[in-house]
Write an enzyme that holds these catalytic residues in place. Structure first.
Site, PDB file in Angstrom:
ATOM      1  CG  HIS A 377      -1.923  -1.061   1.278  1.00 24.86           C
ATOM      2  ND1 HIS A 377      -3.217  -0.913   0.820  1.00 24.86           N
ATOM      3  CD2 HIS A 377      -1.823  -2.327   1.732  1.00 24.86           C
ATOM      4  CE1 HIS A 377      -3.871  -2.050   1.010  1.00 24.86           C
ATOM      5  NE2 HIS A 377      -3.045  -2.931   1.558  1.00 24.86           N
ATOM      6  CE  LYS A 568      -6.863  13.510   0.547  1.00 27.72           C
ATOM      7  NZ  LYS A 568      -6.695  12.534  -0.510  1.00 27.72           N
ATOM      8  NE  ARG A 569      -3.843   9.901  10.252  1.00 31.16           N
ATOM      9  CZ  ARG A 569      -3.378   8.977  11.077  1.00 31.16           C
ATOM     10  NH1 ARG A 569      -3.997   7.816  11.168  1.00 31.16           N
ATOM     11  NH2 ARG A 569      -2.316   9.213  11.825  1.00 31.16           N
ATOM     12  CE  LYS A 574      -2.627  10.638   3.192  1.00 27.53           C
ATOM     13  NZ  LYS A 574      -3.280   9.714   2.237  1.00 27.53           N
ATOM     14  CB  THR A 676     -10.243   4.468  -0.739  1.00 21.61           C
ATOM     15  OG1 THR A 676      -9.684   4.835   0.520  1.00 21.61           O
ATOM     16  CG2 THR A 676      -9.511   3.261  -1.288  1.00 21.61           C
ATOM     17  CE  LYS A 680     -14.163   5.388   1.491  1.00 25.76           C
ATOM     18  NZ  LYS A 680     -13.197   5.530   2.607  1.00 25.76           N
TER      19      LYS A 680
HETATM   20  C1  26Q Z   1       3.461   0.247  10.413  1.00 26.39           C
HETATM   21  C2  26Q Z   1       4.382  -0.120  11.386  1.00 26.39           C
HETATM   22  C3  26Q Z   1       4.311   0.399  12.668  1.00 26.39           C
HETATM   23  C4  26Q Z   1       3.286   1.300  12.979  1.00 26.39           C
HETATM   24  C5  26Q Z   1       2.362   1.658  12.010  1.00 26.39           C
HETATM   25  C6  26Q Z   1       2.445   1.142  10.727  1.00 26.39           C
HETATM   26  C7  26Q Z   1       1.470   1.541   9.682  1.00 26.39           C
HETATM   27  C8  26Q Z   1       0.123   1.630   9.997  1.00 26.39           C
HETATM   28  C9  26Q Z   1      -0.801   1.999   9.032  1.00 26.39           C
HETATM   29  C10 26Q Z   1       1.861   1.820   8.390  1.00 26.39           C
HETATM   30  C11 26Q Z   1       0.934   2.187   7.431  1.00 26.39           C
HETATM   31  C12 26Q Z   1      -0.405   2.279   7.737  1.00 26.39           C
HETATM   32  C13 26Q Z   1      -1.442   2.666   6.770  1.00 26.39           C
HETATM   33  C14 26Q Z   1      -1.237   2.893   5.492  1.00 26.39           C
HETATM   34  C15 26Q Z   1      -2.320   3.300   4.589  1.00 26.39           C
HETATM   35  O1  26Q Z   1      -3.430   3.579   5.020  1.00 26.39           O
HETATM   36  N1  26Q Z   1      -2.059   3.365   3.278  1.00 26.39           N
HETATM   37  C16 26Q Z   1      -3.086   3.753   2.321  1.00 26.39           C
HETATM   38  O2  26Q Z   1      -3.737   2.576   1.863  1.00 26.39           O
HETATM   39  C17 26Q Z   1      -4.847   2.888   1.054  1.00 26.39           C
HETATM   40  C18 26Q Z   1      -5.549   1.596   0.710  1.00 26.39           C
HETATM   41  O3  26Q Z   1      -4.804   0.875  -0.224  1.00 26.39           O
HETATM   42  C19 26Q Z   1      -4.415   3.658  -0.177  1.00 26.39           C
HETATM   43  O4  26Q Z   1      -5.568   4.053  -0.877  1.00 26.39           O
HETATM   44  C20 26Q Z   1      -3.605   4.895   0.211  1.00 26.39           C
HETATM   45  O5  26Q Z   1      -3.093   5.525  -0.946  1.00 26.39           O
HETATM   46  C21 26Q Z   1      -2.486   4.506   1.148  1.00 26.39           C
HETATM   47  O6  26Q Z   1      -1.804   5.654   1.611  1.00 26.39           O
END
Ligand code: 26Q
Length: 834
Positions: A377, A568-569, A574, A676, A680
């Site tokens: 991702h 979004k975050r 972004k 995503t 929406k």
């Molecule tokens: C990893 C290790 C330790 C702590 C936290 C994490 C961690 C947690 C969440 C790393 C990444 C995430 C989340 C990533 C994320 O939400 N990515 C998004 O995924 C979506 C679904 O595929 C995409 O549409 C987005 O582009 C992408 O940013």
């Protein structure tokens, strides 16, 4: 006494399950509601809490789910066909009540039944907490996928963690983000069913011991470990009006009853009991950063806890149905890894097959590499997960040995393919050598999987050209794309009842199952009466959104304005900052009196910053300060409003998406894997202003360039510009940007708060700014002017809005899951019998 009446054993026979089907009619539903409210919860007329009506209604519906859940489970067992498991550290499910009613097709009946009791459904539903067991896109995608799997009747189970505290609640105080813990389970969770009978024991720490058995085989044992129990909680996942109810199984950590005998005998009984506490910390809290947080031991514990418990659960189920013969296991099972977060599963499946079920390396490896599939991702190299080898050794000694063995065998394969190419072996090794060697989790996932996919066409392309190039050279057939999607149940039918009614009347009701049907709206875009109804629905939804914004932010959004939204975050890539620069530019124009042909605009920004991400927090503060200055200035009245909405979450998006005109998708090209939220918004008739990034590209392909506001460098353009990027030259050459920077640098938005925005401002002027904000400013301003001009022509805008929704069928997660199933899982749908 029971030995007389029940001489065999005190277990009910099957007649305990002989129950008449529950009523799906208003009166039957209302009767159950009344019984739960008055008898189960003991409420009387003195109770004024709105929470109990919610709880009573939730269990009324849960009963209906239970009936179907049991039948679904039995049907899967009887079918004996292949199953898939979606392993994810996050499932951002959102509220369950309305979704259950829609999917069970009792929404109308419930509303009627409650109305007769003098209750309003919407008010009751608003009392449900919004479970936030995820950060953002990746977690919400997992939830949309589960909805689609159930709706397509696929035997797929989700496995995740039951965090005691979900995503923090975000408050804004003096313009700054403040985090508050989200104790979402405080009042209980009516949607979960504890399954203590399926508890698993998970090992941590200790050491390995090996010996040779009579047959000369090496047997390895993981000994002296500190064990933690994993207790499953099941959550029902209803399909859309098809009687299927799938399962999301979440693990909670619990202490074993073992005591530390040394401590105990040393007389420190309290210390020995207190040790038990540490075990339960594993599932205490969701990590709130949506980019990897490296080296945190607790996070690695969470990852292994999920992997080990879920695999044990699957193997237990396998043995129940097939005995201890694993020869057909790979044919009938598949694990989908949601990013690298559960990637330790590759080694853990090997360990369990070998050490706990006696398979040889070769058999175990054959099973592993034919059952694991990995979804990536992210394209940001800094976000790729790596764990220090020393941490692995200390926490998971046996798992590390297996990773080393996988690596040794893998590097031998690389050497065979590219003899003498030492550099390539070093690059591809699962272990990054150095002062503090690291395990590269993405490489472990690739080597151990038969499928590796990205989440949008561009993202999948960039992966094989960049981060995973060497692996693509070795195994090109492993790599594939699965463009993300979102569920049309929650993101259209449920959140936009006004539009749902119009769609049902215009093209029938099949679109909810088959979103491509929305294309049948296209001719209606030319019908003025239809456009008028469409417009009216959007205005009603804008009114609802404006009501929320007024209540939460104290800012009034006039309904004739463009509702311009970025939620979004908060992340530099972004580019919420680019959005703010545009707002300042508009403010500047107003101050200069440059407002001929103005389109009134309301800019809404929302999103959480990772608590340790200083820049992201400064951006939030900047948005809030700019909002305060703009909204207070009388000259902006009727022309421009700005608001930051705190605590952006699933239930807020359900109000925001239907009320949005313009969807901001403005990431630096090549950085947003998919997005995503963009989908929406599109489904709800918003028009995108965006870069050629992630799924924006496919959105534009679907809707046509004339119905999309495009700007900015391409991904290739970004990379080639880096070498000669001169933001200060760009600023000097663009009077509009110059004015914006002057206002920012003069401290206009931080009077009495000297220096608070220095870092943010400097990032725009930095020739090494990875996000190249200044490079896209001019293009962005011009695209915004085109959007404003289009909005002033109402008939044109409404046409574009209709066409966006009409062409959004491709972004249903039903399409995405259909592709996962066709190319990766190969499951047969199972309709529940009886
Ligand atoms: C990893 C290790 C330790 C702590 C936290 C994490 C961690 C947690 C969440 C790393 C990444 C995430 C989340 C990533 C994320 O939400 N990515 C998004 O995924 C979506 C679904 O595929 C995409 O549409 C987005 O582009 C992408 O940013």
């Amino acid at each position: 006494m029971s030995s007389l009446t029940n001489p065999i054993k005190n277990q009910p026979n099957d007649s305990v399950f002989d129950l008449p089907p529950l009523s799906m009619e208003p009166e039957g539903l209302a009767n159950d509601f009344k019984r739960y409210y008055a008898h189960t919860f003991g409420r009387d007329r003195d109770c004024h809490s709105a929470y109990y009506p919610y709880k009573a209604l939730a269990i009324t519906l849960r009963d209906r789910l239970m009936e179907r859940w049991k039948v679904t489970r039995q049907s899967y067992d009887e079918a004996g066909s292949k199953r898939a498991y979606y392993l994810s550290l996050e499932f951002l499910m959102g509220r369950a009540l309305s979704n259950a009613m829609l999917n069970l097709e009792v929404d109308g009946a419930v509303e009627k039944g409650l109305y007769n009791l003098g209750l309003e459904l919407e008010e009751i539903a608003s009392n449900e907490p919004d479970p936030g067991l995820g950060n953002g896109g990746l977690g919400r995608l997992a939830a949309c996928f589960l909805d689609s799997c159930a709706s397509l009747q696929l035997p797929v189970r989700g496995y995740g963690l039951r965090y005691e505290y979900g995503m923090f609640r975000q408050l804004v105080e003096n313009g700054e983000q403040v985090e508050e813990p989200d104790h979402w389970l405080r009042d209980g969770n009516p949607w979960e069913l504890e399954r203590p009978e399926f508890t698993q024991r998970i090992q941590f720490g200790g050491r390995t011991e090996s010996y040779t058995d009579q047959k000369g085989r090496t047997i390895v044992q993981w000994v002296d470990s500190h064990d933690v129990l994993a207790v499953p909680y099941d959550i029902p996942v209803p399909g859309y009006r098809n009687n299927t109810v799938n399962t999301l199984r979440l693990w909670k950590a619990a202490a074993t009853d073992d005591f530390d005998l040394d401590e105990f005998n040393a007389g420190s009984y309290p210390e020995s009991v207190a040790q038990k506490n540490a075990a339960e910390h594993i599932t205490m809290v969701l990590y709130p950063n949506d980019a990897s947080e490296n080296g945190k031991e607790l996070r690695l514990r969470q990852q292994f806890f999920l992997a080990s418990a879920s695999i044990k659960d699957v193997l237990r189920d396998w043995i129940r149905l097939h005995g201890a013969d694993f020869s057909r296991f790979a044919e009938l099972n598949c694990f989908q890894l949601n990013d690298t977060h559960p990637a330790v599963s590759v080694a853990e499946l090997m360990r369990q097959l070998m050490d706990e079920h006696g398979l040889e390396w070769g058999e175990a490896w054959n099973i592993t590499r034919h059952t694991m599939a990995y979804t990536n991702h992210t394209l940001l190299p800094e976000a790729l997960e790596r764990w220090p080898v020393r941490l692995f050794r200390q926490l998971l000694p046996r798992v590390l040995e297996i990773i080393f063995e996988i690596n040794a065998r893998f590097l031998a394969e690389v050497a065979l393919r590219w003899p003498g190419d030492i550099d390539r072996q070093r690059r591809m090794s699962l272990i990054e050598e150095g002062y503090d060697p690291q395990v590269r989790m993405a490489y472990l996932a690739i080597v151990g999987s038969y499928s590796v996919n990205g989440v949008a066409a561009l993202h999948s392309e960039l992966l094989i050209e960049g981060l995973f190039r060497d692996f693509h050279d070795l195994w090109p057939a492993k790599f594939n794309n699965k463009t993300n999607g979102v569920t049309p149940r929650r993101w259209l039918a449920q959140c936009n009842p006004g539009l749902r009614t119009l769609l049902d009347e215009t093209i029938g009701t099949d679109w909810v199952r088959d979103l491509d049907q929305l294309a049948r709206l296209v001719p209606h875009a030319e019908d003025a009466a239809f456009r008028e109804r469409w417009h009216q629905i959007k205005q009603d939804n804008k009114a609802q959104l404006a009501e929320h914004v007024a209540e939460i932010c104290g800012v009034n959004f006039p309904l004739d304005a463009i509702f311009d939204v970025q939620v979004k975050r908060i992340h530099e890539y972004k580019r919420q900052l680019l959005n703010v620069l545009h707002v300042i530019h508009l403010y500047n124009r107003i101050k200069r009196g440059d407002t001929a042909n103005w389109a009134p605009r309301c800019v809404l920004i929302g999103g959480k910053a990772a608590p340790g991400y200083v820049m992201a927090k400064q951006i939030i503060r900047l948005v809030n300060n700019v909002a305060r200055v703009v909204n207070m200035d009388p000259s902006t009245e009727g022309l421009l409003r700005v608001a930051f909405v705190p605590d952006y979450r699933v239930s807020l998006m359900e109000v925001i998406a239907p009320g949005t005109d313009l969807s901001e998708q403005i990431s630096t090209a090549g950085k947003e894997a998919s997005g995503t939220g963009n989908m929406k918004f599109m489904m709800n008739g918003a028009i995108t202003i965006g870069t050629l990034d992630g799924a924006n590209i496919e959105i534009r392909d679907q809707v046509g360039e004339e119905n999309f506001f495009l700007f900015g460098l391409t991904a290739a353009g970004v990379e080639s510009r880096r070498h000669h990027y001169d933001p200060n030259g760009i600023i000097a050459g663009d009077p509009a940007l110059m004015d914006v920077m002057n206002l920012l640098e003069s401290g206009h938005f931080n009077q009495f708060e000297g220096g608070v925005f220095d870092q943010v401002i400097l990032s725009v002027r930095n020739p090494h700014d990875p996000w190249m904000t200044a490079a896209d400013f001019r293009g962005y301003i011009e695209a915004q002017e085109q959007a404003a001009a289009a909005y002033r022509d109402r008939e044109r805008w409404v046409r574009m809005s209709i066409l966006n929704a009409a062409r959004s069928g491709h972004f249903s997660s039903d399409r995405t899951i259909g592709e996962y199933n066709r190319d990766i899982w190969r499951l047969t749908p199972v309709a529940p019998g009886r």
